[in-house]
Design an enzyme around this catalytic site. Structure first.
Site, short mmCIF file in Angstrom:
data_model
loop_
_atom_site.label_atom_id
_atom_site.label_comp_id
_atom_site.label_asym_id
_atom_site.label_seq_id
_atom_site.Cartn_x
_atom_site.Cartn_y
_atom_site.Cartn_z
N CYS A 22 0.85 -1.19 0.00
CA CYS A 22 0.00 0.00 0.00
C CYS A 22 0.88 1.24 0.00
O CYS A 22 2.11 1.16 0.10
CB CYS A 22 -0.95 0.02 1.20
SG CYS A 22 -0.10 0.23 2.78
N CYS A 25 3.39 1.78 2.85
CA CYS A 25 4.68 1.09 2.74
C CYS A 25 5.68 1.99 2.01
O CYS A 25 6.83 2.15 2.44
CB CYS A 25 4.52 -0.23 1.98
SG CYS A 25 3.36 -1.39 2.72
N ASP A 442 8.33 29.04 -33.15
CA ASP A 442 9.48 29.34 -33.99
C ASP A 442 9.09 29.04 -35.43
O ASP A 442 8.38 28.07 -35.70
CB ASP A 442 10.66 28.47 -33.56
CG ASP A 442 11.84 28.60 -34.50
OD1 ASP A 442 12.33 29.72 -34.66
OD2 ASP A 442 12.23 27.58 -35.09
#
Length: 749
Positions: A22, A25, A442
């Site tokens: 989970c 952890c 550009d």
């Protein structure tokens, strides 16, 4: 394969973490690693990886030891080939699948007997015990083992809640069966509150213990499968490369080698239907190459001698001999995979908040469960009712959905982007795409092709266009000047073949002259004709003036002492640029054209693609100042560019989009890399990034809302433990499933 890198005294390593169940952890491991001197770590629950930067006396072994001391496993990841082996995936999921099948087969009759009075035959409780015992012991063993390991380290995670909740329900049932009255046939108990059981099952909770285990195992299994699917795009990217290559030795021999043994400078053979082994330059042959893995475009690209090719693209035409220019981690494919992996390991600001909550979530839930038990006992509702509510609180809490919210969406979004030729550098980029309101484009190489092209042929009265192209093209074909190449290529495209000049001379700064098919031909500036005492007729002079006003180069053509035509040459606008500008406007962005070219050229291009605001005649070093000025006006600026002189403004912009057809410097500076040279990809990239951000936000909303709503309901006794377990499992699966919807994203057009 080591993924550690070192820069001076600083190093970075990626570790594969095992045993996480989970988000709590992941938070614990991250906290332990970050407590080490000189260590900065990020642990990702969804990808099961830790990205660790370290310095000083710390070694990789020390990092692994710290993770193991926290109760988990750590190792440097296996090579991509091993990670992508389907057998590895099957081995990872098999134990979980076996436990799930056991739990479902045994839990279903236990739940049915508890819920359906007609199935409650004499001594049915003992059969329930016999069926539930393997579920709570064997099937739920991973939860108990993880809870015990965490307890040894003075910590609690999601497994602690599940283990305590199911064990409490099972042990309570044992007490009721052996020491209470629940084992007596036909014996039931009266209940004071609606939260009490009314199913005639007495004080046993075997169906809760077995049902919760089955539901949570199902959630874990489908979550694991969904996480594998979420990372499928990156694994597919890593698998695209060729495995073997045919190398041509200096003596002409052909030798088949693993691609890993190929070195830069080696010449290798690519037969029709084969993958190109690595990035290189074509030395012999011509062919069509399928670059869809790179750009998402299905139309093959024609290549010939001198053209660059990319590793993992497919040769669909003729035989090619290629000289390797980049190998291993330097190839475009490897760099794409690295960008995607880096993005997937990142964390958005919202996810960091979720991680902090997850870190304290389990202790808070255990405290809430004890408080619930005490509250109901204090209100005199009875031990059974209080116990039911407390177990429901333990079971329904779910920090997993919080931990999965960002990484699963990032995994799917970045993976899908890679398939479409869009590389997202990290979660911070997603926030930028939401804010931008101005896009600076550009001109050269971004809006235009970046190469000179023959756009029009204006002929004098009585002169055929084909004859002009034949004579001018033949002469220009012998020149290397960009304008000459444009004329020659345009002539070849229309005529197919060109004659060979009998005589040729270059006139520096003016053009070329020579003899073609017996004609004395001049191609170049008007001054070249003037040197030969020739003037343009009025119609051609007018055509030349119009072309120059539009920002095009006018090339005059004469033969046999008479001016015959004017050729219009310019950097052509890409066919897709006008459509792309329209799509950017639809996303709420104001486009601005930025170029070093003169005002006339810039205005002409802007009109053609539908851009109203133009900044022209800007020196390369001044492009950054233009972006800063726009930001000072309160605009949030995105910049799209591809050249070396675009690297600085790309970095300065709030969002930099680098065309992957451009330079490494531009790609390195950009936040989003567009692998294909189609400006429409910029709009697709912003759409995908915004959609990924939206998915992350909806995931986090669901994860927070679920816990905010579910915990009070459980504490109030309005949910049974079994329903709580089903809801908890569903929340994680929902978050992952919601993220997987990003796989359906399609590029427009």
């Amino acid at each position: 394969m080591s993924t550690g890198t070192t820069t001076g005294t600083d190093a970075e390593v990626e570790l594969a973490i095992g045993g996480m169940t989970c988000a709590s952890c992941a938070a614990r491991i991250e906290k332990k690693l970050n407590r080490m001197d000189g260590v900065t770590a990020t642990v990702n629950y969804a990808t099961e990886k830790a990205r660790v930067s370290y310095s000083g006396e710390v070694s990789v072994g020390d990092l692994i030891a710290t993770v193991e001391a926290t109760g988990y496993t750590a190792r440097e990841p296996s090579p991509p080939a091993a990670r992508n082996d389907p057998g590895v995936e099957a081995d990872e999921l098999r134990p979980l699948r076996e436990r799930l099948i056991t739990a479902v087969v045994l839990a279903v009759p236990v739940v049915a007997m508890a819920m359906i009075p007609a199935l409650q035959f004499e001594y049915w409780q003992w059969l329930s015990l016999a069926l539930a015992a393997p579920v709570v012991t064997y099937a739920a063993w991973p939860f108990h083992k993880a809870a015990f390991t965490n307890a040894r380290h003075g910590a609690a995670t999601m497994d602690t809640l599940i283990s305590v909740g199911t064990s409490a329900a099972f042990l309570w049932s044992l007490w009721a069966l052996f020491l209470g009255t629940a084992g007596t046939p036909g014996m039931t108990h009266p209940f004071e509150l609606t939260i009490e059981r009314t199913d005639g099952a007495g004080n046993i909770y075997l169906e809760a213990a077995a049902g919760v285990t089955a539901f949570i195992l199902a959630g874990r299994y489908f979550e694991a499968r969904a996480k594998r699917r979420a990372g499928a795009a990156l694994r597919a990217l890593l698998e695209l490369g060729a495995k073997d290559v045919t190398v041509l030795r200096d003596d002409g021999r052909e030798t088949t080698l693993p691609v890993a043994d190929l070195k830069a400078g080696d010449r290798f053979l690519v037969r029709p239907g084969e993958k190109i082994a690595t990035d290189g330059t074509v030395e012999e042959g011509s062919s069509a190459v399928d670059v869809s893995m790179l750009t998402g475009e299905s139309v093959p690209v024609e290549v010939g001698a001198g053209d660059p090719v990319t590793g993992a693209t497919v040769n669909v035409g003729g035989r090619l001999v290629v000289r390797a220019t980049r190998v291993g981690a330097d190839t475009q494919l490897a760099r794409m995979a690295k960008l995607v992996e880096d993005a997937q390991n990142g964390k958005a600001a919202a996810q960091r908040l979720a991680d902090r909550i997850s870190a304290v979530f389990v202790p808070v839930v255990i405290t809430l469960a004890l408080g619930t038990l005490g509250f109901w006992l204090g209100n005199g509702v009875g031990l059974t009712a209080a116990f039911t509510a407390a177990v429901a609180v333990l079971v329904i809490a779910c920090p997993c959905a919080l931990g999965l919210a960002t990484p699963t969406a990032l995994m799917v979004g970045t993976g899908r982007g890679a398939q479409l030729g869009i590389l997202i550098k990290g979660p911070e980029v997603l926030e930028s795409t939401r804010r931008v309101d101005t896009v600076v484009l550009d001109k050269t190489g971004t809006v235009t092709t970046g190469r000179m092209t023959l756009l029009a042929v204006r002929t004098a009265e009585g002169t055929e266009e084909a004859e002009v192209l034949r004579l001018a093209g033949a002469l220009e074909h012998s020149s290397e000047h960009p304008i000459a190449r444009a004329v020659a290529d345009g002539a070849l495209e229309k005529l197919g073949t060109l004659p060979t000049p009998e005589d040729f001379a270059n006139v520096p700064g003016l053009g070329v002259q020579g003899v073609v098919e017996g004609h004395a031909v001049l191609v170049g500036r008007k001054r070249l004709l003037a040197d030969w005492a020739m003037e343009l007729p009025e119609a051609l002079a007018r055509a030349a003036a119009v072309a120059e006003e539009a920002g095009r180069t006018a090339v005059t053509v004469a033969w046999d002492g008479e001016a015959r035509a004017v050729l219009e040459v310019a950097d052509a606008v890409k066919d897709t640029s006008a459509d792309a500008v329209g799509r950017l406007r639809a996303l709420g962005l104001t486009p601005i054209l930025l170029t070093g070219d003169n005002e006339a050229v810039a205005r002409s291009v802007a009109r053609e693609v539908g851009i109203g605001e133009v900044v022209a005649e800007v020196l390369p070093q001044d492009k950054v100042d233009v972006v800063k000025r726009l930001q000072a006006e309160g605009r949030s600026v995105a910049m799209v560019g591809d050249g070396v002189n675009d690297a600085a403004p790309l970095a300065q912009a709030d969002l930099g989009l680098a065309m992957g057809t451009g330079t490494d410097a531009a790609i390195e500076a950009g936040d989003l890399t567009l692998v294909r040279g189609d400006l429409r990809a910029a709009a697709d990239a912003i759409r995908l990034a915004r959609r990924t951000l939206g998915t992350i936000r909806s995931n986090l909303f669901w994860a927070f809302a679920y816990n905010v709503a579910a915990l009070p309901l459980a504490a109030a006794g309005l949910l049974t433990p079994m329903i709580a377990g089903a809801a908890m499992a569903f929340s994680s699966v929902f978050v992952v499933g919601n993220s997987l919807r990003l796989r359906t994203f399609r590029a427009a057009g």
